[in-house]
Design a protein around this motif. Sequence first.
Motif, short mmCIF file in Angstrom:
data_model
loop_
_atom_site.label_atom_id
_atom_site.label_comp_id
_atom_site.label_asym_id
_atom_site.label_seq_id
_atom_site.Cartn_x
_atom_site.Cartn_y
_atom_site.Cartn_z
N MET A 1 12.92 -17.10 -41.04
CA MET A 1 11.38 -17.94 -40.92
C MET A 1 11.30 -19.35 -40.95
O MET A 1 10.67 -19.39 -40.71
CB MET A 1 11.23 -17.39 -42.54
CG MET A 1 11.60 -15.80 -42.48
SD MET A 1 9.88 -14.75 -41.13
CE MET A 1 8.92 -15.38 -41.84
N ILE A 2 12.30 -19.58 -41.01
CA ILE A 2 12.72 -21.34 -41.67
C ILE A 2 12.00 -22.02 -39.86
O ILE A 2 11.62 -22.94 -39.95
CB ILE A 2 13.55 -22.02 -41.96
CG1 ILE A 2 13.22 -22.10 -43.80
CG2 ILE A 2 13.82 -23.23 -41.22
CD1 ILE A 2 15.18 -21.90 -43.85
N ARG B 1 10.91 -20.38 -37.05
CA ARG B 1 9.77 -20.45 -37.15
C ARG B 1 8.33 -21.28 -37.95
O ARG B 1 7.11 -21.89 -36.44
CB ARG B 1 8.44 -18.77 -37.87
CG ARG B 1 9.18 -17.58 -36.73
CD ARG B 1 8.41 -16.61 -37.18
NE ARG B 1 8.99 -15.26 -36.62
CZ ARG B 1 8.91 -13.69 -36.98
NH1 ARG B 1 8.40 -14.16 -38.12
NH2 ARG B 1 9.75 -13.50 -36.76
N THR B 2 8.67 -21.76 -38.96
CA THR B 2 7.95 -22.49 -39.68
C THR B 2 8.07 -23.67 -39.02
O THR B 2 7.20 -24.78 -38.70
CB THR B 2 8.01 -22.61 -41.23
OG1 THR B 2 7.69 -21.37 -41.16
CG2 THR B 2 7.46 -23.69 -41.41
N LYS C 1 6.26 -23.88 -35.32
CA LYS C 1 4.77 -24.45 -35.84
C LYS C 1 4.33 -25.58 -36.77
O LYS C 1 3.18 -26.65 -35.74
CB LYS C 1 4.22 -23.29 -36.91
CG LYS C 1 2.73 -23.04 -37.02
CD LYS C 1 2.37 -22.30 -38.57
CE LYS C 1 2.59 -23.08 -40.08
NZ LYS C 1 1.90 -21.91 -40.87
N GLY D 1 15.65 -19.13 -34.98
CA GLY D 1 17.06 -18.75 -36.50
C GLY D 1 17.64 -18.49 -36.53
O GLY D 1 18.77 -17.73 -37.20
N GLU E 1 6.73 -22.15 -46.83
CA GLU E 1 5.72 -21.29 -45.57
C GLU E 1 7.20 -19.86 -45.17
O GLU E 1 5.90 -19.06 -43.98
CB GLU E 1 5.67 -22.40 -44.45
CG GLU E 1 4.33 -23.71 -45.36
CD GLU E 1 4.12 -24.68 -44.47
OE1 GLU E 1 4.10 -23.93 -42.30
OE2 GLU E 1 4.11 -25.58 -44.38
N GLY E 2 7.76 -19.78 -45.24
CA GLY E 2 8.63 -18.59 -44.14
C GLY E 2 9.30 -17.54 -45.18
O GLY E 2 9.99 -17.34 -44.85
N SER E 3 8.43 -18.44 -46.37
CA SER E 3 9.35 -17.67 -47.90
C SER E 3 8.82 -16.46 -47.71
O SER E 3 7.32 -15.98 -47.70
CB SER E 3 9.36 -18.67 -49.15
OG SER E 3 9.80 -17.22 -49.75
N ARG E 4 9.77 -15.06 -47.91
CA ARG E 4 8.14 -13.89 -47.89
C ARG E 4 8.69 -13.80 -50.06
O ARG E 4 7.86 -12.91 -50.51
CB ARG E 4 9.57 -12.85 -48.18
CG ARG E 4 9.60 -12.46 -46.21
CD ARG E 4 10.68 -11.25 -45.90
NE ARG E 4 10.74 -11.39 -44.79
CZ ARG E 4 11.43 -11.21 -43.53
NH1 ARG E 4 12.39 -11.16 -44.12
NH2 ARG E 4 11.58 -11.03 -42.45
N GLN F 1 4.85 -18.06 -51.24
CA GLN F 1 3.64 -17.77 -50.19
C GLN F 1 2.27 -17.88 -51.58
O GLN F 1 1.33 -18.19 -50.27
CB GLN F 1 2.99 -15.93 -50.60
CG GLN F 1 4.75 -15.48 -49.04
CD GLN F 1 4.15 -14.02 -49.19
OE1 GLN F 1 3.87 -13.54 -50.18
NE2 GLN F 1 5.41 -13.66 -47.91
N TYR G 1 2.18 -22.01 -50.71
CA TYR G 1 1.82 -21.86 -49.12
C TYR G 1 0.33 -21.99 -49.04
O TYR G 1 -1.25 -22.22 -49.17
CB TYR G 1 2.14 -21.31 -48.97
CG TYR G 1 1.76 -21.71 -46.89
CD1 TYR G 1 2.12 -22.46 -46.62
CD2 TYR G 1 1.40 -20.40 -46.92
CE1 TYR G 1 0.98 -23.20 -45.35
CE2 TYR G 1 0.78 -20.45 -44.84
CZ TYR G 1 1.01 -22.23 -44.34
OH TYR G 1 0.94 -22.33 -43.47
#
Length: 116
Positions: A1-2, A4-5, A8, A37, A63-66, A71, A74
């Motif tokens: 996920m990092i 992707r952030t 972005k 990733g 931002e990439g955390s679940r 979240q 963010y």
Amino acid sequence: MIGRTIAKKRRAADYTQEQVAERLGIGNEAFSRIERGLVSPGISKLYEMAEMFGCGVESFLIEGSRRPTDQAEYLQQLLTRLSVSDRQLIVGVVEKLAQRLGKEIKKTRGDPESFT
């Protein structure tokens, strides 16, 4: 996920992968693997990217955390930039979505409350 952030934020800062890779002193393919990733960047690289993109290092992680708390943080950052009326609009939309999706989850689980 990092990754992707990072991608972005890179696009938002109007950098190409090649430009970022060059400033970080790594190859284009290495940076591409970070964004996909496949490889995690080191702490020093995260700090360099944060400086390039004009953000805090924590934003890559949050931002990439679940995790719901990350979240929520963010979302708070996003809302802070908006007017009061825009924030109220977004909160209303999120409330309706949460209610709707919560009902759908109950239906798929077969909760008796969902059938009332």
